[in-house]
Design an enzyme around this catalytic site. Sequence first.
Site, PDB file in Angstrom:
ATOM      1  CB  CYS A  57      -0.912  -0.020   1.234  1.00  0.00           C
ATOM      2  SG  CYS A  57      -1.799   1.514   1.518  1.00  0.00           S
ATOM      3  CD1 TRP A  90      -6.505  -3.884   5.355  1.00  0.00           C
ATOM      4  CD2 TRP A  90      -4.999  -4.958   4.106  1.00  0.00           C
ATOM      5  NE1 TRP A  90      -6.300  -3.139   4.222  1.00  0.00           N
ATOM      6  CE2 TRP A  90      -5.368  -3.765   3.433  1.00  0.00           C
ATOM      7  CE3 TRP A  90      -4.050  -5.795   3.506  1.00  0.00           C
ATOM      8  CZ2 TRP A  90      -4.836  -3.395   2.194  1.00  0.00           C
ATOM      9  CZ3 TRP A  90      -3.523  -5.422   2.276  1.00  0.00           C
ATOM     10  CH2 TRP A  90      -3.915  -4.241   1.643  1.00  0.00           C
ATOM     11  CB  VAL A 123     -10.904  -2.938   7.361  1.00  0.00           C
ATOM     12  CG1 VAL A 123      -9.725  -3.223   8.273  1.00  0.00           C
ATOM     13  CG2 VAL A 123     -12.225  -3.206   8.084  1.00  0.00           C
ATOM     14  CB  VAL A 125      -3.156  -0.497   6.044  1.00  0.00           C
ATOM     15  CG1 VAL A 125      -3.577  -1.688   6.858  1.00  0.00           C
ATOM     16  CG2 VAL A 125      -3.106  -0.877   4.555  1.00  0.00           C
ATOM     17  CE1 TYR A 188      -5.301   2.370  -5.405  1.00  0.00           C
ATOM     18  CE2 TYR A 188      -3.749   4.197  -5.356  1.00  0.00           C
ATOM     19  CZ  TYR A 188      -4.088   2.906  -5.015  1.00  0.00           C
ATOM     20  OH  TYR A 188      -3.218   2.147  -4.278  1.00  0.00           O
TER      21      TYR A 188
END
Length: 336
Positions: A57, A90, A123, A125, A188
């Site tokens: 990421c 994750w 969820v 990170v 993106y």
Amino acid sequence: MNATERDEGSQGDGNAAYGHKKFKRSKSHFADRVTADGRDGWPVEPGRYRLVVSLACPWASRALVSRRLLGLEDALSLAVADPIQDDRSWRFTLDPGDRDPVLGIRYLHEAYDARERDYPGGVSVPAIVDVPSGKLVTNDFQRITLDLATEWTALHRPGAPDLYPEPLRDEIDSVMEGIYRDLNNGVYRAGFASEQSEYEEACRDVFRRLEEVSQRLADRRWLVGDTITEADIRFFTTLVRFDAVYHGHFKCNRYKISEDPVLWAYARDLYQTPGFGDTVNFDHIKRHYYQVHTGINPTGIVPLGPDPAGWTTPHGREDLGGRPFGDGTPPDPVTP
């Protein structure tokens, strides 16, 4: 990854949805801050918090680089998630017993649930988790690294660089805003576009910004000032993924970073700087993008290239001067 309207941070409603719905990055829902004065209830304390990342990421990689440069490894422990998620978010399948050894959880969503049951968002990170309570503290990817640089100073290593120098903050913020909108987020928007016009607009934004930044870096070693700052960290995490995934997987293919002499030299300069390249894992990066985004790459085939050997070739940027760490020093070598 930061959560989006389609829950980019976990599989949730299915990875096949990628590329079939307009991309929108949502704001971080959990925006508490870990600060020196603890004004949000989360004071800076050595060993109290755990940073959860994916090596795939780019948003989490910012925190990884900052943590290394500032020498916070002993103060802020690290959990690395599997680059491939399942529908429960994750997961810690890289650890013995498929559980994080410090938090004792199998999935990051358990820390989210401990903070807010039935939270409807993704969820994501990076995430900072309070170890004693097991609760998520923050998933504010835009703020985490700034606070590591400015609020965690009492725990910085001797010789840590100033990544967000106060006299340059307005310029840093301005440069970062354009890079975020058109590059960090722009790739993106292009990759997840569901219509031709949407894709073309995003792709043009990506390369217009790359050209502008290339011109900026033609006669200066770093983006702002004569040392590495937060702006360089945020730009690097997109550059290092560009040829490996964004060029092909996200169709940002007007040219590769390795075909722009200025950007390629700049990217290699950072990659070869302690704290940058030693946090990069191309295997995790490629497997995540090509195997998780099945709506874009339904076969799940991961390409063999590009050859990463080029990242260690001479870059020649030393001739531009500048001091990577200012009055500070490089971080210690990575221990096995």
